[in-house]
Scaffold this active site. Sequence first.
Site, PDB file in Angstrom:
ATOM      1  N   ASN A  52       0.821  -1.216   0.000  1.00 56.73           N
ATOM      2  CA  ASN A  52       0.000   0.000   0.000  1.00 56.73           C
ATOM      3  C   ASN A  52       0.852   1.262   0.000  1.00 56.73           C
ATOM      4  O   ASN A  52       0.357   2.346   0.305  1.00 56.73           O
ATOM      5  CB  ASN A  52      -0.917   0.006   1.220  1.00 56.73           C
ATOM      6  CG  ASN A  52      -1.888  -1.157   1.213  1.00 56.73           C
ATOM      7  OD1 ASN A  52      -2.427  -1.509   0.167  1.00 56.73           O
ATOM      8  ND2 ASN A  52      -2.105  -1.758   2.363  1.00 56.73           N
ATOM      9  N   HIS A 138     -14.240  -1.437   6.279  1.00 58.42           N
ATOM     10  CA  HIS A 138     -13.085  -2.137   6.851  1.00 58.42           C
ATOM     11  C   HIS A 138     -13.388  -2.707   8.233  1.00 58.42           C
ATOM     12  O   HIS A 138     -14.160  -2.135   9.010  1.00 58.42           O
ATOM     13  CB  HIS A 138     -11.928  -1.142   6.944  1.00 58.42           C
ATOM     14  CG  HIS A 138     -10.594  -1.763   7.209  1.00 58.42           C
ATOM     15  ND1 HIS A 138     -10.083  -1.890   8.466  1.00 58.42           N
ATOM     16  CD2 HIS A 138      -9.662  -2.265   6.368  1.00 58.42           C
ATOM     17  CE1 HIS A 138      -8.878  -2.439   8.401  1.00 58.42           C
ATOM     18  NE2 HIS A 138      -8.605  -2.681   7.130  1.00 58.42           N
ATOM     19  N   GLU A 182     -15.948   4.322   3.413  1.00 60.35           N
ATOM     20  CA  GLU A 182     -14.562   4.545   2.994  1.00 60.35           C
ATOM     21  C   GLU A 182     -14.588   5.417   1.740  1.00 60.35           C
ATOM     22  O   GLU A 182     -15.522   5.328   0.957  1.00 60.35           O
ATOM     23  CB  GLU A 182     -13.877   3.200   2.681  1.00 60.35           C
ATOM     24  CG  GLU A 182     -13.784   2.311   3.897  1.00 60.35           C
ATOM     25  CD  GLU A 182     -13.125   0.963   3.619  1.00 60.35           C
ATOM     26  OE1 GLU A 182     -12.368   0.838   2.638  1.00 60.35           O
ATOM     27  OE2 GLU A 182     -13.373   0.032   4.399  1.00 60.35           O
ATOM     28  N   SER A 186     -11.077  -0.703   0.306  1.00 60.08           N
ATOM     29  CA  SER A 186      -9.741  -1.294   0.362  1.00 60.08           C
ATOM     30  C   SER A 186      -9.588  -2.561  -0.458  1.00 60.08           C
ATOM     31  O   SER A 186      -8.504  -2.846  -0.941  1.00 60.08           O
ATOM     32  CB  SER A 186      -9.355  -1.555   1.817  1.00 60.08           C
ATOM     33  OG  SER A 186     -10.237  -2.488   2.407  1.00 60.08           O
ATOM     34  N   ASP A 211     -13.326   7.029   5.836  1.00 60.10           N
ATOM     35  CA  ASP A 211     -12.020   6.415   6.040  1.00 60.10           C
ATOM     36  C   ASP A 211     -11.255   6.555   4.730  1.00 60.10           C
ATOM     37  O   ASP A 211     -11.610   5.959   3.717  1.00 60.10           O
ATOM     38  CB  ASP A 211     -12.219   4.944   6.418  1.00 60.10           C
ATOM     39  CG  ASP A 211     -10.905   4.211   6.656  1.00 60.10           C
ATOM     40  OD1 ASP A 211      -9.889   4.584   6.026  1.00 60.10           O
ATOM     41  OD2 ASP A 211     -10.901   3.256   7.446  1.00 60.10           O
ATOM     42  N   HIS A 214      -7.112   4.639   1.737  1.00 60.02           N
ATOM     43  CA  HIS A 214      -6.600   4.368   0.387  1.00 60.02           C
ATOM     44  C   HIS A 214      -6.857   5.513  -0.578  1.00 60.02           C
ATOM     45  O   HIS A 214      -6.635   5.374  -1.772  1.00 60.02           O
ATOM     46  CB  HIS A 214      -7.232   3.082  -0.157  1.00 60.02           C
ATOM     47  CG  HIS A 214      -6.892   1.896   0.665  1.00 60.02           C
ATOM     48  ND1 HIS A 214      -5.695   1.235   0.557  1.00 60.02           N
ATOM     49  CD2 HIS A 214      -7.580   1.282   1.661  1.00 60.02           C
ATOM     50  CE1 HIS A 214      -5.656   0.250   1.439  1.00 60.02           C
ATOM     51  NE2 HIS A 214      -6.783   0.263   2.118  1.00 60.02           N
ATOM     52  N   LYS A 235       0.103   4.130   4.671  1.00 57.13           N
ATOM     53  CA  LYS A 235      -0.024   3.695   3.274  1.00 57.13           C
ATOM     54  C   LYS A 235       0.652   4.718   2.361  1.00 57.13           C
ATOM     55  O   LYS A 235       1.864   4.690   2.231  1.00 57.13           O
ATOM     56  CB  LYS A 235      -1.480   3.406   2.975  1.00 57.13           C
ATOM     57  CG  LYS A 235      -1.887   2.138   3.731  1.00 57.13           C
ATOM     58  CD  LYS A 235      -3.340   1.830   3.814  1.00 57.13           C
ATOM     59  CE  LYS A 235      -3.521   0.589   4.705  1.00 57.13           C
ATOM     60  NZ  LYS A 235      -4.904   0.366   5.112  1.00 57.13           N
TER      61      LYS A 235
HETATM   62  C1  LIG Z   1      -5.333  -0.233   6.424  1.00 61.01           C
HETATM   63  C2  LIG Z   1      -6.665   0.301   6.771  1.00 61.01           C
HETATM   64  C3  LIG Z   1      -6.930   0.790   8.045  1.00 61.01           C
HETATM   65  C4  LIG Z   1      -5.975   0.639   9.180  1.00 61.01           C
HETATM   66  O1  LIG Z   1      -4.908   1.503   9.093  1.00 61.01           O
HETATM   67  P1  LIG Z   1      -3.551   1.098   9.832  1.00 61.01           P
HETATM   68  O2  LIG Z   1      -2.836   2.395   9.949  1.00 61.01           O
HETATM   69  O3  LIG Z   1      -2.865   0.118   8.964  1.00 61.01           O
HETATM   70  O4  LIG Z   1      -3.943   0.528  11.160  1.00 61.01           O
HETATM   71  C5  LIG Z   1      -8.156   1.382   8.265  1.00 61.01           C
HETATM   72  N1  LIG Z   1      -9.074   1.467   7.291  1.00 61.01           N
HETATM   73  C6  LIG Z   1      -8.863   0.983   6.067  1.00 61.01           C
HETATM   74  C7  LIG Z   1      -9.929   1.120   5.023  1.00 61.01           C
HETATM   75  C8  LIG Z   1      -7.653   0.375   5.765  1.00 61.01           C
HETATM   76  O5  LIG Z   1      -7.464  -0.150   4.556  1.00 61.01           O
END
Ligand SMILES: *Cc1c(COP(=O)(O)O)cnc(C)c1O
Length: 388
Positions: A52, A138, A182, A186, A211, A214, A235
């Site tokens: 990522n 997620h 989101e 993801s 969220d 990504h 990421k």
């Molecule tokens: C990776 C991810 C998270 C968590 O983030 P981290 O910093 O890796 O704990 C939260 N939400 C989504 C949609 C993700 O893909």
Amino acid sequence: MSGVMSSLDQFATAKLRDLERRALRRTLVPTDRGAFPRVHREGRDLVSFSCNDYLGLSGHPTVKAAAVAAVERYGAGAGASRLVTGDHPLYAELEGALAAAKGAEAACVFGSGYLANIGVLGALAGPDDLIVIDDLAHSCLNAGAQLSNARVHRFAHNDVAAAEALLARHRPEARHAILVTETVFSMDGDRAPLSGLAALCAAHDAWLLTDDAHGFGLAEHDATPVPLRMGTLSKALGSYGGYLCASQPVVDFIKTRARSFIYSTGLPPASVAAARAALDVIASTPGLSALPLERARLFTEGLGLPRAESPIVPLILGAPETALKVSRDLLDAGFLVTAIRPPTVPPGTARLRLTFSAAHSIADVARLVATLKEIPEVAERLACPASS
Ligand SMILES: *Cc1c(COP(=O)(O)O)cnc(C)c1O
């Protein structure tokens, strides 16, 4: 030690055997990702399409230098929760930069994106409240919703009308409501209908939480006003940690009430400094954040798939065994593409999830396309696309 297994070990062994039988057991594979996207695994040099690290910033010289300098100046660890003595000066700089980048009043940095989501939802919602959440949200968003003890209702993925029906039905009895989605999903790479959801929230006095783990740098998303924007430093920013961007009063409240903020040690100085430097690199490198999507579109064009909406492209293969087999074929051809299986994705939709990065060359993508076309399970799927 006696030869009789404890009930605990029996439990674990039986669980593992069952997962193995269903091709759902997961194992860790040591992977050296020194010069991304080249990675080294099991004695092989591979090009990774499973990281990522969208902008390739985890290995950027400026980002690494900032992390090293922070270790020299502030040490390896934060030493305590931020509210005790862990709030080293780098935090304020990073939070200011994040808020500016997102056009928000303030920001709050957490130990990870996972911790941000469980902390924010737990602090903002309680038993008298309603959380309406996208069906494909997620795992940590669902965990946060559950931990809050609010009433939780899930709506069909990206279906604004379904979300509206839930709000119309359940909003009147609730004290507050939060709608959770989101920006870029993801495991599917598609985007939420943010303006539609924002209008819905306005009409029903619900708070929209997005969220953006990504979506960082996909500028189109930044147009819709969203009061609760969380994301990750782990990421596109190439570091580690999570954040919430919101108004000043909301951020002040979160910093005094979110449990995963209060009762967990602050991020190490190196992670904070690296994320801060990554923001600078992005700001001073025009066009950088557009590259992952360009690479993804090169890929979908090459395979005749629907045009990529984000740097994430799923190739849905169905059975977990098929996804594992194709992943192994790709490994033999020099590519690291991890198979994604239930429960990360719904049953029957095991897949390859490809993530494209600014670090990939056009030639890397072309070679991947050519390789995939030669794999029978993929060719079959391309000739007869799955409905998703
Ligand atoms: C990776 C991810 C998270 C968590 O983030 P981290 O910093 O890796 O704990 C939260 N939400 C989504 C949609 C993700 O893909």
